[in-house]
Motif scaffolding. Structure first.
Motif, PDB file in Angstrom:
ATOM      1  N   LEU A   1       7.026  15.434   2.185  1.00 30.51           N
ATOM      2  CA  LEU A   1       5.706  15.750   2.177  1.00 30.51           C
ATOM      3  C   LEU A   1       5.281  16.223   3.537  1.00 30.51           C
ATOM      4  CD1 LEU A   1       3.094  16.409   0.831  1.00 30.51           C
ATOM      5  CD2 LEU A   1       2.719  13.807   0.734  1.00 30.51           C
ATOM      6  N   LEU A   2       5.804  15.091   4.616  1.00 31.29           N
ATOM      7  CA  LEU A   2       5.537  15.246   5.743  1.00 31.29           C
ATOM      8  C   LEU A   2       6.204  16.627   6.373  1.00 31.29           C
ATOM      9  CD1 LEU A   2       4.154  13.522   8.170  1.00 31.29           C
ATOM     10  CD2 LEU A   2       6.421  12.809   8.749  1.00 31.29           C
ATOM     11  N   LEU A   3       7.454  16.791   6.216  1.00 32.01           N
ATOM     12  CA  LEU A   3       8.140  18.010   6.476  1.00 32.01           C
ATOM     13  C   LEU A   3       7.372  19.324   6.051  1.00 32.01           C
ATOM     14  CD1 LEU A   3      12.053  17.890   6.172  1.00 32.01           C
ATOM     15  CD2 LEU A   3      10.733  18.325   8.372  1.00 32.01           C
ATOM     16  N   LEU A   4       7.213  19.362   4.788  1.00 31.40           N
ATOM     17  CA  LEU A   4       6.467  20.435   4.128  1.00 31.40           C
ATOM     18  C   LEU A   4       5.111  20.712   4.989  1.00 31.40           C
ATOM     19  CD1 LEU A   4       7.078  20.101   0.385  1.00 31.40           C
ATOM     20  CD2 LEU A   4       7.425  22.187   1.782  1.00 31.40           C
ATOM     21  N   SER A   5       4.284  19.577   5.130  1.00 30.88           N
ATOM     22  CA  SER A   5       3.148  19.977   5.600  1.00 30.88           C
ATOM     23  C   SER A   5       3.202  20.507   7.386  1.00 30.88           C
ATOM     24  CB  SER A   5       2.226  18.775   5.580  1.00 30.88           C
ATOM     25  OG  SER A   5       2.815  17.574   5.773  1.00 30.88           O
ATOM     26  N   ARG A   6       4.420  20.203   7.719  1.00 29.16           N
ATOM     27  CA  ARG A   6       4.595  20.625   9.296  1.00 29.16           C
ATOM     28  C   ARG A   6       4.773  21.991   9.059  1.00 29.16           C
ATOM     29  NH1 ARG A   6       6.942  17.169  14.101  1.00 29.16           N
ATOM     30  NH2 ARG A   6       5.300  15.702  13.104  1.00 29.16           N
ATOM     31  N   CYS A   7       5.956  22.230   8.305  1.00 30.25           N
ATOM     32  CA  CYS A   7       6.442  23.652   8.007  1.00 30.25           C
ATOM     33  C   CYS A   7       5.319  24.590   7.786  1.00 30.25           C
ATOM     34  CB  CYS A   7       7.753  23.716   7.231  1.00 30.25           C
ATOM     35  SG  CYS A   7       9.106  22.695   7.675  1.00 30.25           S
TER      36      CYS A   7
END
Lengths: 138, 384
Positions: free
Chosen positions: B90-96
């Motif tokens: 989730l963290l990676l997706l929201s950063r990307c």
């Protein structure tokens, strides 16, 4: 993202030129030509860096028409035609966020310097590519 | 490897590492893995990669002044063991999918960092040179450098990017539609560990929407590449298990009673998928969902599709009246007008609109389909 073809027309039947910018390139000073070519190269570099460049090249003004002439016969050729109104001098394909951005890029290319280093105000034809249909359309 | 590297990247980013530096460290760890694993395979490959990548990261950040701190941090590195995955995804997706990025950059970065695709694969999927795609990705990384995320960001921005990836849908070596479904499944899994009351039901709504559309993929094109409209598709080619899954996911989402546009769009797709033949389509219920969708979004595309539904429920004249309120400059406006005029037996107008629609089509399969519609009506008039 959508792809657009930017066409540089050499001689054309399109809209009228801005007065004073329609001298053929062979009447320019050599350094003016160099500056013009450099501008276009820098423009392509900039689009590569922004992730918008797909491809582009200059074309010779000499074109020949070629046609199939039946089984076992060599192709028929015709031309070149000196009077052809629409010769394509070069093209560039870009892949950009919006039509607005495509027009902005074309306008920047049109500002390439011509005689006396002044912007050429050259017309560029902007043609969208047909893409895949979206998956949710039906 | 393709699934492990985003997970390892997620751990490093969550621990506060800079995105670009962390990605380099993961690449170096993968090289080490290729060197050592054949002789000495680890028990827990992910923990091994996290440990090695963590060291690479620290090596990269090393300087004379920071040497002492580096040694302390290596010493403090957690012991290998299972690492939680959910909130990293989730963290990676929201950063990307950060709103500061253009959609094109967000898509590229998401496919690279979360999808684990290579730059070359992404470039081929979008038909651009690899150098161009590499620049897009590195610009995206630069843009979000310094943007700190200690909590997951805007889920709606993530959903929008996944929806865009799905709609790109190129098939070839990489089907972006399938890739989008895979990523959305990861997002569903990552958020299902939340208390059920806080996760946005639109996440499941988007997954359902993708499944319900993707199930029809094999029926959408003729061998010639021409687009086949929904009412002419061979329904035996639809993927029934994918439809069943989409309906299940949608029903759970709808039961939460927090309707959003992805759920409403999925409901419409489900009603189409549910009809054994085109004639048995439940148009009155589809129209109700379009009314609902109109309340949720002021999208002109929704208004255009709603006019089609009105035409099915109340007749082509009513459909044309609904169309009259919509901007004719819209893509597909002429295609809808042509279809409604044809159904109203006004062939001359239908031919005119089909021809205009073909000229304005944004895709080759769509244009071929529309030109053939105009040609078919013209031939029928000449015969009659």
């Amino acid at each position: 993202m959508a792809k657009y073809l930017l066409l540089k027309h050499y001689r054309r039947s399109g809209p009228e030129h801005v007065p004073g910018t329609d001298a053929p390139m062979d009447q320019w000073a050599p350094e003016e030509i160099t500056e013009h070519i450099d501008y276009m190269r820098r423009f392509a570099d900039k689009l590569t860096e922004s992730g918008e460049f797909v491809s582009g090249d200059a074309l010779s003004p000499e074109g020949t028409f070629v046609r199939y002439d039946g089984e076992g016969r060599p192709p028929v050729t015709d031309g070149p035609f000196a009077e052809t109104k629409d010769l394509i001098a070069g093209w560039m394909i870009i892949d950009v966020e919006s039509q607005e951005r495509a027009y902005e890029a074309a306008a920047e290319l049109s500002a390439a310097p011509g005689q006396g280093g002044r912007p050429l105000h050259e017309w560029l034809e902007v043609r969208p590519f047909l893409a895949d249909p979206p998956a949710t359309a039906g | 490897m393709r699934t492990l590297s985003p997970q390892v990247l997620g751990v490093l980013v969550r621990r506060g590492a800079d995105f670009a530096t962390a990605e380099d460290a993961v690449q170096e760890a993968l090289i080490e893995a290729a060197r050592h694993w054949p002789d000495d395979p680890p028990d827990d490959p992910k923990a091994w990669l996290v440990r090695v990548a963590g060291r690479k990261l620290i090596d990269a950040q090393r300087s004379e002044a920071a040497r002492r701190r580096r040694e302390e941090r290596v010493h403090d590195e957690p012991a290998p063991g299972p690492t939680e995955q959910a909130d990293d995804t989730l963290l990676l997706l929201s950063r990307c999918c950060h709103p500061a990025l253009s959609p094109a950059s967000a898509i590229a970065l998401t496919l690279r960092a979360v999808g684990g695709l290579t730059t070359a694969q992404i470039a081929r999927a979008f038909l651009v040179p690899e150098a161009t795609m590499a620049q897009r990705i590195s610009r995206a990384k630069r843009t979000i450098t310094g943007e700190r995320f200690d909590t997951p960001g805007d889920v709606r921005a993530v959903l929008h990017v996944l929806y865009l990836i799905f709609n790109e849908g190129f098939t070839g070596e990489i089907s972006l539609a399938a890739e989008a479904i895979r990523l959305t499944r990861q997002l569903v899994a990552a958020t299902s560990t939340d208390a059920v009351s806080t996760a946005d039901p639109e996440i499941a709504g988007l997954l359902a929407l993708m499944l319900l559309h993707h199930a029809r993929q094999d029926a959408r094109y003729a061998a010639s590449g021409e687009l086949i409209p929904l009412d002419e598709q061979d329904r035996s080619l639809w993927d029934t298990s994918m439809i069943a899954e989409g309906v299940d996911v949608l029903q759970v989402a709808l039961a939460r009673e927090r309707l959003g546009e992805y759920q409403a769009q999925a409901a419409i797709a489900a009603l189409h998928d549910d009809a054994p033949t085109a004639d048995e389509t439940d148009w009155p219920q589809i129209l109700e969902w379009y009314d609902e969708l109109t309340r949720l979004t002021d999208s002109p595309v929704v208004a255009l599709n709603r006019a089609v539904a009105v035409g099915q429920v109340d007749g082509p004249r009513a459909g044309l009246a609904a169309l009259g309120d919509i901007d004719p400059g819209l893509d597909r406006w002429d295609a809808v007008a042509a279809h409604l005029h044809e159904r109203a037996s006004d062939d001359a107008e239908a031919i005119r609109h089909y021809t205009t629609a073909a000229d304005r089509a944004t895709s080759a399969p769509e244009r071929t389909h529309l030109i053939k519609q105009a040609a078919r009506l013209r031939a029928a008039r000449e015969d009659g």
